[in-house]
Write an enzyme that holds these catalytic residues in place. Structure first.
Site, PDB file in Angstrom:
ATOM      1  CB  VAL A  82      44.726  64.751  28.627  1.00  0.00           C
ATOM      2  CG1 VAL A  82      45.167  63.713  29.661  1.00  0.00           C
ATOM      3  CG2 VAL A  82      43.367  65.324  29.003  1.00  0.00           C
ATOM      4  CD  GLU A  83      48.215  61.260  25.600  1.00  0.00           C
ATOM      5  OE1 GLU A  83      49.455  61.266  25.694  1.00  0.00           O
ATOM      6  OE2 GLU A  83      47.518  60.306  25.990  1.00  0.00           O
ATOM      7  CB  SER A  84      51.238  67.110  24.186  1.00  0.00           C
ATOM      8  OG  SER A  84      50.234  67.749  23.395  1.00  0.00           O
TER       9      SER A  84
END
Length: 228
Positions: A82-84
């Site tokens: 989700v983040e990166s």
């Protein structure tokens, strides 16, 4: 065919998420918000998802080992997607950096050093340890993993404010309306990644093996929107 979009059947999605939910302390709830992000990952962003599937064997074993050491749910490995999108070089418009998208100040709080010559936020192992330390502290505050996710994204201050405005509820879905816009989509995105990573083949999604060790385009959660 890899590029073909697949239909999303509510009853099947709900059944599969219920099966995943039974195996985790997270509340992997099925609703319209979750469905929108599932559609994003399995249909609209198929190339991104294939890239993530390619990179998972490179990063997940290390992340799982660190999570196990901290006695944290192994499903948290999906938060790095989700983040990166599993890109340790990813950088957001706001300046968050690395696999776990640490801002400079938060990274310093968890011993991630940044100099003119190196940036620990881009070190997958050091950043994973720091993320586990940060989320451990958040869990001590909330005792609820979905609230930990919300606080990881927007900060404890915004989550505490949403709890107050909701009348004191400590349930992500009950405080969601009072959270910042990005955070309102953050937990649904996490649930959708859980789903995509477990049922990728059902949607004709496979790793692009030639991308495993190559450089790849940084695409973080902040660039994704369920209703694009």
């Amino acid at each position: 065919m890899q590029d073909s979009a697949r239909p999303l059947v509510d009853s099947i999605l709900e059944q599969r998420l219920a099966a995943l939910d039974a195996q985790t302390p997270f509340d992997l709830r099925y609703n319209e918000y979750t469905k929108a992000f599932i559609n994003l990952y399995v249909n609209k962003k198929r190339k991104l998802s294939s890239s993530v599937l390619s990179l998972a064997p490179l990063y997940f074993p290390m992340i799982e080992e660190v999570l196990d050491r901290f006695e944290m749910p192994l499903e948290l490995k999906y938060l790095a997607v989700v983040e990166s999108a599993l890109n340790p070089s990813a950088r957001s418009h706001a300046g968050a950096q690395g696999l776990w998208q640490f801002m400079y100040r938060t990274g310093k709080m968890y011993d991630l050093e940044v100099t003119s010559y190196y940036d620990d936020r881009m070190n997958p192992y050091k950043a994973t340890v720091a993320a586990c330390e940060f989320m451990t502290d958040l869990y001590k505050m909330y005792g609820d993993w979905n609230l930990v996710l919300a606080a990881y994204n927007s900060g404890p201050g915004n989550v505490n404010k949403a709890i107050r405005r909701s009348g004191g509820h400590k349930d992500y879905w009950k405080i969601r309306a009072w959270l910042p816009r990005e955070t309102r989509g953050y937990v649904p995105a996490f649930i959708a990644v859980n789903y995509m990573m477990n049922y990728a083949e059902e949607y004709g999604l496979y790793p692009e093996n030639n991308q495993l060790y190559s450089s790849h385009v940084a695409v973080s959660y902040t660039h994704l929107r369920a209703h694009e």
